[in-house]
Design an enzyme around this catalytic site. Structure first.
Site, PDB file in Angstrom:
ATOM      1  N   GLU A  17       0.820  -1.214   0.000  1.00 36.75           N
ATOM      2  CA  GLU A  17       0.000   0.000   0.000  1.00 36.75           C
ATOM      3  C   GLU A  17       0.855   1.265   0.000  1.00 36.75           C
ATOM      4  OE1 GLU A  17      -1.941  -0.537   3.732  1.00 36.75           O
ATOM      5  OE2 GLU A  17      -3.214  -2.150   3.030  1.00 36.75           O
ATOM      6  N   PRO A  18       1.679   1.466  -0.997  1.00 37.07           N
ATOM      7  CA  PRO A  18       2.521   2.663  -0.987  1.00 37.07           C
ATOM      8  C   PRO A  18       1.712   3.906  -1.345  1.00 37.07           C
ATOM      9  CG  PRO A  18       2.823   1.465  -3.031  1.00 37.07           C
ATOM     10  CD  PRO A  18       1.853   0.651  -2.206  1.00 37.07           C
TER      11      PRO A  18
ATOM     12  N   ARG B 104       3.213   7.595  -0.327  1.00 34.25           N
ATOM     13  CA  ARG B 104       4.285   8.568  -0.516  1.00 34.25           C
ATOM     14  C   ARG B 104       5.257   8.154  -1.637  1.00 34.25           C
ATOM     15  NH1 ARG B 104       5.915  11.501   4.079  1.00 34.25           N
ATOM     16  NH2 ARG B 104       5.003   9.842   5.327  1.00 34.25           N
TER      17      ARG B 104
ATOM     18  N   ARG C 127       2.837  19.907   6.419  1.00 34.42           N
ATOM     19  CA  ARG C 127       3.894  18.996   6.901  1.00 34.42           C
ATOM     20  C   ARG C 127       5.014  19.706   7.669  1.00 34.42           C
ATOM     21  NH1 ARG C 127       6.742  15.794   4.558  1.00 34.42           N
ATOM     22  NH2 ARG C 127       6.330  13.995   5.867  1.00 34.42           N
TER      23      ARG C 127
ATOM     24  N   TYR D  97       4.990  18.264  11.410  1.00 32.54           N
ATOM     25  CA  TYR D  97       6.027  17.260  11.717  1.00 32.54           C
ATOM     26  C   TYR D  97       7.432  17.855  11.709  1.00 32.54           C
ATOM     27  CZ  TYR D  97       2.227  14.468   9.635  1.00 32.54           C
ATOM     28  OH  TYR D  97       1.020  13.928   9.292  1.00 32.54           O
TER      29      TYR D  97
ATOM     30  N   CYS E 275      -2.284  33.250  10.738  1.00 35.36           N
ATOM     31  CA  CYS E 275      -2.025  33.887  12.035  1.00 35.36           C
ATOM     32  C   CYS E 275      -1.490  32.908  13.073  1.00 35.36           C
ATOM     33  CB  CYS E 275      -3.311  34.509  12.540  1.00 35.36           C
ATOM     34  SG  CYS E 275      -4.589  33.258  12.690  1.00 35.36           S
ATOM     35  N   GLU E 276      -0.409  32.244  12.772  1.00 32.40           N
ATOM     36  CA  GLU E 276       0.204  31.299  13.711  1.00 32.40           C
ATOM     37  C   GLU E 276       1.708  31.375  13.534  1.00 32.40           C
ATOM     38  OE1 GLU E 276      -1.351  28.242  15.268  1.00 32.40           O
ATOM     39  OE2 GLU E 276      -3.375  28.496  14.486  1.00 32.40           O
TER      40      GLU E 276
HETATM   41  N1  LLP Z   1      -1.363   1.829   4.596  1.00 32.43           N
HETATM   42  C1  LLP Z   1      -1.797   2.239   5.803  1.00 32.43           C
HETATM   43  C2  LLP Z   1      -2.598   1.332   6.620  1.00 32.43           C
HETATM   44  C3  LLP Z   1      -1.452   3.522   6.267  1.00 32.43           C
HETATM   45  O1  LLP Z   1      -1.866   3.912   7.466  1.00 32.43           O
HETATM   46  C4  LLP Z   1      -0.671   4.380   5.454  1.00 32.43           C
HETATM   47  C5  LLP Z   1      -0.328   5.727   5.891  1.00 32.43           C
HETATM   48  C6  LLP Z   1      -0.257   3.911   4.187  1.00 32.43           C
HETATM   49  C7  LLP Z   1      -0.621   2.630   3.797  1.00 32.43           C
HETATM   50  C8  LLP Z   1       0.565   4.730   3.257  1.00 32.43           C
HETATM   51  O2  LLP Z   1       1.785   5.056   3.829  1.00 32.43           O
HETATM   52  P1  LLP Z   1       2.933   5.687   2.897  1.00 32.43           P
HETATM   53  O3  LLP Z   1       3.315   4.649   1.878  1.00 32.43           O
HETATM   54  O4  LLP Z   1       2.412   6.900   2.266  1.00 32.43           O
HETATM   55  O5  LLP Z   1       4.023   5.974   3.853  1.00 32.43           O
HETATM   56  N2  LLP Z   1       0.591  12.578   6.961  1.00 32.43           N
HETATM   57  C9  LLP Z   1       1.854  11.899   7.210  1.00 32.43           C
HETATM   58  C10 LLP Z   1       1.809  10.465   6.775  1.00 32.43           C
HETATM   59  C11 LLP Z   1       0.705   9.670   7.437  1.00 32.43           C
HETATM   60  C12 LLP Z   1       0.632   8.257   6.952  1.00 32.43           C
HETATM   61  C13 LLP Z   1      -0.591   7.571   7.431  1.00 32.43           C
HETATM   62  N3  LLP Z   1      -0.757   6.242   6.972  1.00 32.43           N
HETATM   63  C14 LLP Z   1       2.960  12.676   6.506  1.00 32.43           C
HETATM   64  O6  LLP Z   1       2.684  13.702   5.890  1.00 32.43           O
HETATM   65  O7  LLP Z   1       4.127  12.303   6.600  1.00 32.43           O
END
Ligand code: LLP
Length: 411
Positions: free
Chosen positions: A260-261, A263, A299, A303, A333-334
């Site tokens: 499940e990619p 990013r 972001r 983070y 305004c932060e």
């Molecule tokens: N599968 C599940 C169950 C997840 O919870 C997530 C991400 C993904 C797949 C996808 O993950 P990725 O491949 O994108 O790393 N907002 C944060 C990232 C939160 C990710 C939440 N879950 C950021 O901007 O870094």
């Protein structure tokens, strides 16, 4: 990106998200190729960038979708993802979401607790359907990433412990309305080290083997998302090393590997364009005030994430263009409203353009209307074509759902 970013900013205005669709295709193929010869399905994590055109682009390449709300499931379906390639995950699902997922007949509903299993069973029973389910296992592994995006430790709210998972599979196997066909884990996001993933794979594969011994046959082995990308100078995980680790752990199991990619597919396909409004210098700091803000790209504020910021068409290293550090800040305004801190930038003037890189994932999808700021427009580039894929919001879009106040509407 091989395009004239300045022209695009002129044509569509700023703040603006721009995505390179050719790059997304390359990323998809790089991962798919690494699975060559094995049964696999790439379920793009829609949460990273859920623009319908982005999902449709990946669907045409063969991708499925990993969704965490029925809204995301609907996006995937309307973007042309086959229903048998859609997974519905998430720690909390409303009954109507479960019902809709069953009616859409998607591949899997991923369960994150025993209580959720019972709700899914009840809803399936009421519909007279059998729910294909997977269970999210929490393997208690430290993924060595930012604590806010770490999910595979028992201190995190996600998934269930191995022993609980076993009990749930045994229950589901006996139920007339549940069909346990999958197993799932996801230990975190922006993972740059392979070892925690390999370790989690091993733990979960062992569970699959012990389930097989009691006649519970798992067909889908879902390793979640999380592959990290380069924002700065990170060493990340190579696709082949990633899949080799999965193959190694699942040796001898007849399963389809799902991943499940999010990013990985889109982060570096995207750039966030913002224009300089003006500069402000005080005794301590130089601020570059831009028209993009934390509501558009949260972001950095949320983070402390790093996004490389570049002054477009100003990079020549001449004495008059000498770079000095500046905080790039928005109009919100932060004090936490910044896109970058101590960014080396040349002197800038009104309307100069800045490109904030690696903004294709968790950029637009996390945008808000804070300070009644309209969400930015989104543009796709493919080959030599440039296309608007989401219009800039207007004030009217933002107030459309608001109603007259009580006093006036009461008769
Ligand atoms: N599968 C599940 C169950 C997840 O919870 C997530 C991400 C993904 C797949 C996808 O993950 P990725 O491949 O994108 O790393 N907002 C944060 C990232 C939160 C990710 C939440 N879950 C950021 O901007 O870094």
């Amino acid at each position: 990106m091989s395009m004239d970013i300045k022209e695009i900013a002129e044509q569509y205005g700023t703040p603006l998200y721009v995505y390179d669709f050719d790059y997304i295709e390359e990323r998809y193929s790089s991962l798919k190729d690494a699975f060559a010869g094995k049964k696999s399905l790439i379920n793009y994590a829609v949460k990273a960038n859920s623009n319908l055109s982005v999902i449709a682009h990946l669907a045409k390449l063969g991708a499925g979708a990993d969704c965490v709300s029925i809204g995301e499931v609907k996006r995937a379906l309307s973007a042309g993802v086959s229903k048998y390639k859609i997974i519905f995950s998430g720690v909390g699902k409303r009954d109507e979401e479960i019902r809709a997922a069953l009616e859409y007949d998607i591949l899997l509903i991923n369960l994150e607790s025993e209580a959720e299993m019972k709700r899914v069973e009840m809803v399936a029973k009421a519909l007279g359907k059998e729910a294909r389910i997977s269970i999210r296992v929490n393997p208690n592994i430290d993924p060595q990433t930012h604590p806010y995006i770490s999910t595979g430790l028992h201190e995190n709210k996600f998934g269930v412990e191995i022993e609980m998972a076993k009990r749930m599979y045994i229950y589901a196997k006996k139920s007339e309305f549940l069909n346990p066909v999958g197993i799932h884990f996801h230990i975190g996001s922006q993972l740059t080290k392979l070892e925690p993933i390999a370790e989690a794979c091993g733990i979960v594969a062992d569970l699959v083997r012990s389930l097989k011994a009691i006649d519970i046959d798992i067909k889908f082995f879902d390793v979640g998302g999380g592959i990290g990308v380069v924002y700065d100078d990170e060493q990340t995980i190579a696709p082949q090393a990633y899949t080799d680790a999965i193959f190694q752990a699942t040796k001898g199991l007849d399963v389809t590997i799902l991943c499940e990619p999010g990013r990985y597919m889109v982060a570096n396909a995207g750039v966030f364009l913002t224009k300089v409004l003006y500069e402000k210098v005080n005794e301590e700091k130089r601020f570059v005030i831009v028209d993009g803000a934390m509501n558009d790209l949260i972001r950095p504020s949320l983070y402390n994430a790093y996004h490389r910021i570049e002054a477009v068409a100003k990079e020549a290293d001449t004495p008059e263009n000498k770079k000095t550090p500046a905080d790039v800040v928005g109009p919100v305004c932060e004090s936490g409203d910044f896109l970058g801190k101590n960014v080396p930038l040349p002197p800038l003037e009104h309307n100069d353009l800045l490109a904030v890189h690696s903004a294709g994932a968790y950029g637009f999808t996390m945008a808000s209307n804070y300070n009644t700021r309209p969400k930015p427009a989104e543009v796709a580039i493919q080959g030599d074509k440039v296309k608007l894929i989401r219009k800039r919001e207007t004030y009217e879009d933002q107030v459309r759902l608001e109603l007259e106040c009580m006093e006036e509407s009461a008769e």
